[in-house]
Design a protein around this motif. Structure first.
Motif: not given
Length: 148
Positions: A77-83, A100-106
């Protein structure tokens, strides 16, 4: 629950109702120390996302691109998302067990936000019921979904 291994899989982002919010996303799993340490260093792009497991924090020193970072608990479960832009140190999250890592905005495009659950499927699973029925008729065991 088996031991996690480096490899490829698919990630499905699910709403609270269980509905998939986006198409399955290609996923690289980095579970070994070496793979987690290397992460996205030196890459100019990423097709999909990378799951670092176990991990509770990340940095972007030596990265070439800004990234979205999602901190996940043990139930995915996602706790937080940051760029994060290159050259930053992210503070570790106490309840986080995976990152989890991805390109910014994805991640915004996938509907990934705090409270959403992520599901990880091994590559090739769920592609056709005829194949899985055939394997069951022949007495072959089907590979279960990976649970983190």
């Amino acid at each position: 629950m088996g031991r996690r291994r480096d490899g490829r899989a698919r990630m499905i982002v699910r709403a609270g109702s269980g509905e998939a919010l986006a198409a399955p996303v290609p996923l690289e799993i980095s579970a070994s120390y070496r793979a987690r340490t290397r992460g996205l260093l030196g890459r100019d792009s990423l097709d999909g996302a990378m799951l670092l497991s176990p991990a509770s924090g990340v940095h972007t020193f030596g990265m070439r691109i800004p990234i979205d970072v999602a901190y996940l608990d043990r139930r995915l479960t996602v706790i937080a998302v940051r760029t994060m832009v290159p050259g930053r140190l992210g503070l570790p999250r106490l309840r986080a067990r995976h990152v989890l890592e991805a390109e910014a905005g994805a991640m915004a495009g996938w509907g990934l936000r705090a409270g959403v659950r992520v599901e990880v499927e091994g590559e090739g699973e769920g592609e056709g019921e005829a194949e899985s029925e055939e394997g069951q008729e022949q007495g072959q065991e089907q590979e279960p979904k990976r649970a983190f």
